[in-house]
Design an enzyme around this catalytic site. Structure first.
Site, short mmCIF file in Angstrom:
data_model
loop_
_atom_site.label_atom_id
_atom_site.label_comp_id
_atom_site.label_asym_id
_atom_site.label_seq_id
_atom_site.Cartn_x
_atom_site.Cartn_y
_atom_site.Cartn_z
N CYS A 217 52.64 28.82 2.41
CA CYS A 217 51.94 28.83 3.58
C CYS A 217 50.99 27.50 3.44
CB CYS A 217 51.24 30.09 3.92
SG CYS A 217 49.99 30.03 5.14
N HIS B 137 56.04 35.74 9.50
CA HIS B 137 55.04 34.88 8.73
C HIS B 137 54.02 34.31 9.60
CE1 HIS B 137 53.50 32.49 5.21
NE2 HIS B 137 52.72 31.80 6.32
N GLU B 138 54.40 33.55 10.88
CA GLU B 138 53.61 33.10 11.59
C GLU B 138 53.08 34.22 12.45
OE1 GLU B 138 52.48 30.07 11.39
OE2 GLU B 138 54.16 29.48 9.90
N HIS C 34 49.91 35.89 11.15
CA HIS C 34 48.89 34.98 11.38
C HIS C 34 48.10 35.32 12.85
CE1 HIS C 34 48.57 32.06 8.06
NE2 HIS C 34 49.88 31.80 8.43
#
Length: 178
Positions: free
Chosen positions: A97, A139-140, A143
């Protein structure tokens, strides 16, 4: 415009983000959805990433950019993304990341996802990804939910990975000096 990345302990990274409205976007943020896309893309490329969320740059906007095809350098921005289906089939894969330089963790994620989002023009769209593209999206997306990949491993595995990252950072600084 290239955005700097914020510190990993910033509260912005821990807050789930609300959907953004396209009606008054420019008035709220002082730039257009297309300008945000361009800036995030340029920032992602400058920092050497394959995905980047707005909140990693200190912007409380539910949006991220990512490569959808690395070989062809195709990319997209996802406003107000939602994962609507995940496969039961999962895979472990090492992830990194931009917020956590040199930190790599073996993360288990669904192999296939289906999702909804709005494009740069505010149009509702759906999509489906498999493999590495699915992983980057997830993954994004994390966030956007105020989560990150460090929360998906045991404290022991995280500690070991943090020590390795610290060694790499120290080595990089030493190499730059000499």
């Amino acid at each position: 415009m290239i955005y700097e990345l914020i510190h990993p302990e910033s509260p912005i990274l821990k807050a789930p983000l609300s959907d953004v409205s396209f009606e008054n976007f420019k008035e709220m943020f002082q730039f257009t959805p297309q300008e945000l896309y361009d800036n995030l893309l340029e920032s992602m490329q400058k920092h050497g990433g394959i995905g980047l969320s707005a909140n990693q740059c200190g912007l409380m906007i539910r949006a991220f950019v990512m490569y959808t095809d690395w070989d062809k350098k195709e990319h997209e921005i996802y406003y107000n993304p939602r994962i609507i289906w995940e496969s039961e089939e999962t895979e472990f894969y090492e992830e990194g990341c931009l917020t956590y330089p040199y930190l790599f963790l073996n993360i288990k994620r669904p192999d296939i996802i289906e999702f909804t989002y709005q494009d740069v023009n505010g149009e509702e769209k759906t999509g489906k990804f498999r493999g590495i593209t699915s992983r980057v999206f997830q993954h994004e997306y994390d966030h956007m939910e105020g989560k990150n990949f460090t929360q998906m491993v045991s404290p022991l595995k995280l500690d070991i990975a943090k020590r390795k990252a610290a060694k790499m950072i120290k080595k990089q600084k030493w190499t730059k000096k000499n």
